[in-house]
Design a protein around this motif. Sequence first.
Motif, PDB file in Angstrom:
ATOM      1  N   PHE A  16       6.833   3.647 -11.621  1.00 49.93           N
ATOM      2  CA  PHE A  16       8.142   3.270 -11.001  1.00 49.93           C
ATOM      3  C   PHE A  16       7.750   1.751  -9.970  1.00 49.93           C
ATOM      4  N   GLN A  17       8.738   1.053  -9.114  1.00 47.07           N
ATOM      5  CA  GLN A  17       8.336  -0.498  -8.485  1.00 47.07           C
ATOM      6  C   GLN A  17       8.322   0.182  -7.376  1.00 47.07           C
ATOM      7  N   PHE A  18       7.059  -0.443  -6.396  1.00 49.27           N
ATOM      8  CA  PHE A  18       6.917  -0.701  -5.402  1.00 49.27           C
ATOM      9  C   PHE A  18       6.406  -2.286  -4.722  1.00 49.27           C
ATOM     10  N   GLU A  19       6.957  -1.929  -3.339  1.00 50.42           N
ATOM     11  CA  GLU A  19       6.500  -3.444  -2.342  1.00 50.42           C
ATOM     12  C   GLU A  19       6.701  -3.374  -1.234  1.00 50.42           C
ATOM     13  N   LEU A  20       5.913  -3.915  -0.818  1.00 55.54           N
ATOM     14  CA  LEU A  20       4.892  -4.100   0.442  1.00 55.54           C
ATOM     15  C   LEU A  20       5.050  -5.167   0.642  1.00 55.54           C
ATOM     16  N   VAL A  21       5.679  -5.219   1.966  1.00 59.05           N
ATOM     17  CA  VAL A  21       6.534  -6.716   2.151  1.00 59.05           C
ATOM     18  C   VAL A  21       6.562  -7.140   4.191  1.00 59.05           C
ATOM     19  N   SER A  22       4.998  -8.062   4.327  1.00 56.78           N
ATOM     20  CA  SER A  22       5.212  -7.766   5.546  1.00 56.78           C
ATOM     21  C   SER A  22       6.126  -9.269   6.375  1.00 56.78           C
ATOM     22  N   PRO A  23       6.177  -9.470   8.030  1.00 55.85           N
ATOM     23  CA  PRO A  23       6.901 -11.329   7.567  1.00 55.85           C
ATOM     24  C   PRO A  23       5.545 -11.963   7.045  1.00 55.85           C
ATOM     25  N   GLU A  24       4.654 -12.324   6.821  1.00 50.82           N
ATOM     26  CA  GLU A  24       3.746 -13.116   6.753  1.00 50.82           C
ATOM     27  C   GLU A  24       3.609 -13.673   5.300  1.00 50.82           C
ATOM     28  N   PHE A  46       1.485  -1.360  10.543  1.00 45.24           N
ATOM     29  CA  PHE A  46       1.922  -1.305  11.907  1.00 45.24           C
ATOM     30  C   PHE A  46       3.482  -0.711  12.232  1.00 45.24           C
ATOM     31  N   GLY A  47       4.451  -0.538  11.938  1.00 46.31           N
ATOM     32  CA  GLY A  47       5.416  -0.224  12.210  1.00 46.31           C
ATOM     33  C   GLY A  47       6.246  -0.633  11.121  1.00 46.31           C
ATOM     34  N   GLY A  48       7.803  -0.719  10.694  1.00 54.43           N
ATOM     35  CA  GLY A  48       8.829  -1.222  10.059  1.00 54.43           C
ATOM     36  C   GLY A  48       9.508  -0.345   9.337  1.00 54.43           C
ATOM     37  N   PHE A  49       9.892  -0.170   8.492  1.00 50.72           N
ATOM     38  CA  PHE A  49      10.896   1.139   7.393  1.00 50.72           C
ATOM     39  C   PHE A  49      11.112   1.276   5.626  1.00 50.72           C
ATOM     40  N   ALA A  50      11.322   2.004   4.901  1.00 52.42           N
ATOM     41  CA  ALA A  50      10.708   2.059   3.947  1.00 52.42           C
ATOM     42  C   ALA A  50      12.426   2.620   2.948  1.00 52.42           C
ATOM     43  N   ASP A  51      12.784   1.539   2.949  1.00 54.20           N
ATOM     44  CA  ASP A  51      13.722   2.470   1.964  1.00 54.20           C
ATOM     45  C   ASP A  51      12.996   2.365  -0.173  1.00 54.20           C
ATOM     46  N   ILE A  52      13.988   3.849  -0.172  1.00 58.81           N
ATOM     47  CA  ILE A  52      13.665   4.886  -1.284  1.00 58.81           C
ATOM     48  C   ILE A  52      14.426   5.147  -1.855  1.00 58.81           C
ATOM     49  N   LEU A  53      14.133   4.615  -3.267  1.00 55.11           N
ATOM     50  CA  LEU A  53      14.906   5.390  -3.988  1.00 55.11           C
ATOM     51  C   LEU A  53      14.615   5.803  -5.521  1.00 55.11           C
ATOM     52  N   PRO A  54      15.579   6.464  -6.610  1.00 51.28           N
ATOM     53  CA  PRO A  54      14.967   6.756  -7.997  1.00 51.28           C
ATOM     54  C   PRO A  54      13.747   5.495  -8.594  1.00 51.28           C
ATOM     55  N   GLU A  55      14.715   4.681  -8.407  1.00 52.37           N
ATOM     56  CA  GLU A  55      13.687   3.572  -9.501  1.00 52.37           C
ATOM     57  C   GLU A  55      12.858   2.893  -8.609  1.00 52.37           C
ATOM     58  N   GLY A  56      12.848   2.661  -7.213  1.00 49.77           N
ATOM     59  CA  GLY A  56      11.422   2.545  -6.496  1.00 49.77           C
ATOM     60  C   GLY A  56      11.363   2.340  -5.226  1.00 49.77           C
ATOM     61  N   CYS A  57      10.700   1.545  -4.032  1.00 45.83           N
ATOM     62  CA  CYS A  57      10.721   2.218  -3.257  1.00 45.83           C
ATOM     63  C   CYS A  57      10.400   0.755  -2.690  1.00 45.83           C
ATOM     64  N   THR A  58      10.616   0.399  -1.311  1.00 48.44           N
ATOM     65  CA  THR A  58      10.422  -1.206  -0.357  1.00 48.44           C
ATOM     66  C   THR A  58      10.054  -0.207   0.985  1.00 48.44           C
ATOM     67  N   LEU A  59       8.411  -1.292   1.086  1.00 48.16           N
ATOM     68  CA  LEU A  59       8.291  -0.884   2.598  1.00 48.16           C
ATOM     69  C   LEU A  59       8.393  -2.103   3.525  1.00 48.16           C
ATOM     70  N   LEU A  60       8.914  -3.233   3.815  1.00 47.96           N
ATOM     71  CA  LEU A  60       9.103  -3.769   5.336  1.00 47.96           C
ATOM     72  C   LEU A  60       8.401  -3.322   6.879  1.00 47.96           C
ATOM     73  N   ALA A  61       6.843  -3.726   6.003  1.00 47.89           N
ATOM     74  CA  ALA A  61       6.141  -3.463   7.526  1.00 47.89           C
ATOM     75  C   ALA A  61       6.927  -4.813   8.753  1.00 47.89           C
ATOM     76  N   GLU A  62       6.016  -3.930  10.435  1.00 50.33           N
ATOM     77  CA  GLU A  62       6.563  -5.462  10.452  1.00 50.33           C
ATOM     78  C   GLU A  62       4.974  -6.201  10.915  1.00 50.33           C
ATOM     79  N   SER A  63       4.292  -5.448  10.490  1.00 50.45           N
ATOM     80  CA  SER A  63       2.800  -6.419  10.381  1.00 50.45           C
ATOM     81  C   SER A  63       1.498  -5.212   9.292  1.00 50.45           C
ATOM     82  N   ALA A  64       0.912  -5.644   8.435  1.00 51.43           N
ATOM     83  CA  ALA A  64       0.902  -5.104   7.452  1.00 51.43           C
ATOM     84  C   ALA A  64      -0.528  -6.314   6.927  1.00 51.43           C
ATOM     85  N   VAL A  65      -2.133  -4.999   6.984  1.00 49.49           N
ATOM     86  CA  VAL A  65      -3.313  -5.678   5.859  1.00 49.49           C
ATOM     87  C   VAL A  65      -4.130  -4.948   4.900  1.00 49.49           C
TER      88      VAL A  65
END
Length: 132
Positions: free
Chosen positions: A5-13, A66-85
């Motif tokens: 499935f499609q996964f995206e990990l996004v930080s502000p940067e 370091f914090g954020g939220f995840a939106d999980i759907l049957p076809e994928g998951c998007t994690l929007l992180a406050e900070s990620a590395v």
Amino acid sequence: MAEAFQFELVSPERLLVSEKVESVVIPGAEGEMTVLANHAPVMTTIKPGVVTVNKSAGETERYCVFGGFADILPEGCTLLAESAVAVESIDREDLAKRIQDAREDVADAKDEQTRARAEQYLSHLTTLEAAI
């Protein structure tokens, strides 16, 4: 072999991950959760911790968030992180500074609610430090 499935990990940067994966383990506010293809729709806040991405080719990548939220759907998951590395590029001095800042926030708290939030954040950071 598990369905991808499609996964995206996004930080502000920047966008850290955008690809098909077999599973993702995320540090949800209520505890760790594993996301697979066709997962029931869920939205959850993320606590500081490690996201483990299991790719279709059998590779595993780990990211510190370091914090954020995840939106999980049957076809994928998007994690929007406050900070990620990526875990392998963690600046341990930065993590130590965040822990020290959190300790100061606990000491400087003016009321119980603020102190409780600061203590919880400090607990998450020290758990994260132990995990990496």
